[in-house]
Design a protein around this motif. Structure first.
Motif, PDB file in Angstrom:
ATOM      1  N   PHE A  17     -66.272  28.690 -57.905  1.00 41.23           N
ATOM      2  CA  PHE A  17     -66.036  29.909 -57.242  1.00 41.23           C
ATOM      3  C   PHE A  17     -66.767  30.037 -55.975  1.00 41.23           C
ATOM      4  N   LEU A  18     -66.130  30.486 -55.188  1.00 45.73           N
ATOM      5  CA  LEU A  18     -66.655  30.640 -53.570  1.00 45.73           C
ATOM      6  C   LEU A  18     -67.810  31.698 -53.415  1.00 45.73           C
ATOM      7  N   GLY A  19     -67.381  32.979 -54.272  1.00 49.85           N
ATOM      8  CA  GLY A  19     -68.267  33.975 -54.053  1.00 49.85           C
ATOM      9  C   GLY A  19     -67.987  34.941 -55.179  1.00 49.85           C
ATOM     10  N   LYS A  20     -68.587  36.223 -54.768  1.00 47.55           N
ATOM     11  CA  LYS A  20     -68.851  37.253 -55.611  1.00 47.55           C
ATOM     12  C   LYS A  20     -67.322  38.034 -55.536  1.00 47.55           C
ATOM     13  N   ARG A  21     -66.776  38.333 -56.574  1.00 46.74           N
ATOM     14  CA  ARG A  21     -65.465  39.116 -56.665  1.00 46.74           C
ATOM     15  C   ARG A  21     -65.535  40.430 -55.722  1.00 46.74           C
ATOM     16  N   THR A  22     -64.646  40.770 -55.087  1.00 48.92           N
ATOM     17  CA  THR A  22     -64.417  41.921 -54.339  1.00 48.92           C
ATOM     18  C   THR A  22     -63.040  42.358 -54.368  1.00 48.92           C
TER      19      THR A  22
END
Length: 120
Positions: A17-22
Motif C-alpha cells: 500500500f502506498l499510503g494512508k486512505r483518503t
C-alpha cells in the motif's frame, strides 16, 4: 510447531500500500448519462423513458388480455385454456410409450433399503 512459526515470521505480503486512505473532498453526485449510452442526455422523467424503452419488444404495448394493468380481466373471461395440436400440459396425456412406467415392488424395496436389498 517451531518450524511453522519461523516460516510465518518472515512472510511478506505481496500487496504494498502506498499510503494512508483518503476520501476525495469533492464528489459530483449529479445524474449523468452512462458513457456507453447511445444518447448523451438523460430522459426528462421515468414515464418518458418508459414510453421509448425496449425489453424483448416495446414496453408500452397494450396486451390484448389486460387493460392497462396485470389482471385487468378475470381468467374466466379469457375463455377456456386448451392445448394446441401436439402440445400437452401433463405427461399423463402423452401416448402410452411416453408415460411414466409404474414402480415395481423390487424397485420400491431397493429404494427403501438404500440399495442393500439388492446384495442381500
Amino acid at each position: 510447531m517451531n518450524a511453522t512459526r519461523q516460516l510465518l515470521q518472515h512472510r511478506q505480503p505481496m500487496i504494498r500500500f502506498l499510503g494512508k486512505r483518503t476520501t476525495p473532498t469533492k464528489i459530483d453526485h449529479t445524474p449523468q448519462a452512462h458513457p456507453a449510452s447511445p444518447s448523451s442526455s438523460l430522459p426528462e422523467s421515468f414515464a418518458s423513458y418508459r414510453k421509448k424503452a425496449q425489453q424483448h419488444g416495446p414496453l408500452n404495448q397494450q396486451s390484448q388480455y389486460a387493460t392497462g394493468s396485470i389482471g385487468g380481466k378475470s381468467g374466466a373471461s379469457l375463455g377456456p385454456v386448451e392445448a394446441g395440436k401436439g402440445i400437452y400440459f401433463d405427461r399423463s396425456e402423452l401416448p402410452a410409450r411416453f408415460q411414466r412406467t409404474p414402480w415395481s415392488q423390487a424397485e420400491i424395496e431397493a429404494i427403501e433399503s438404500g440399495g442393500a436389498s439388492l446384495f442381500a
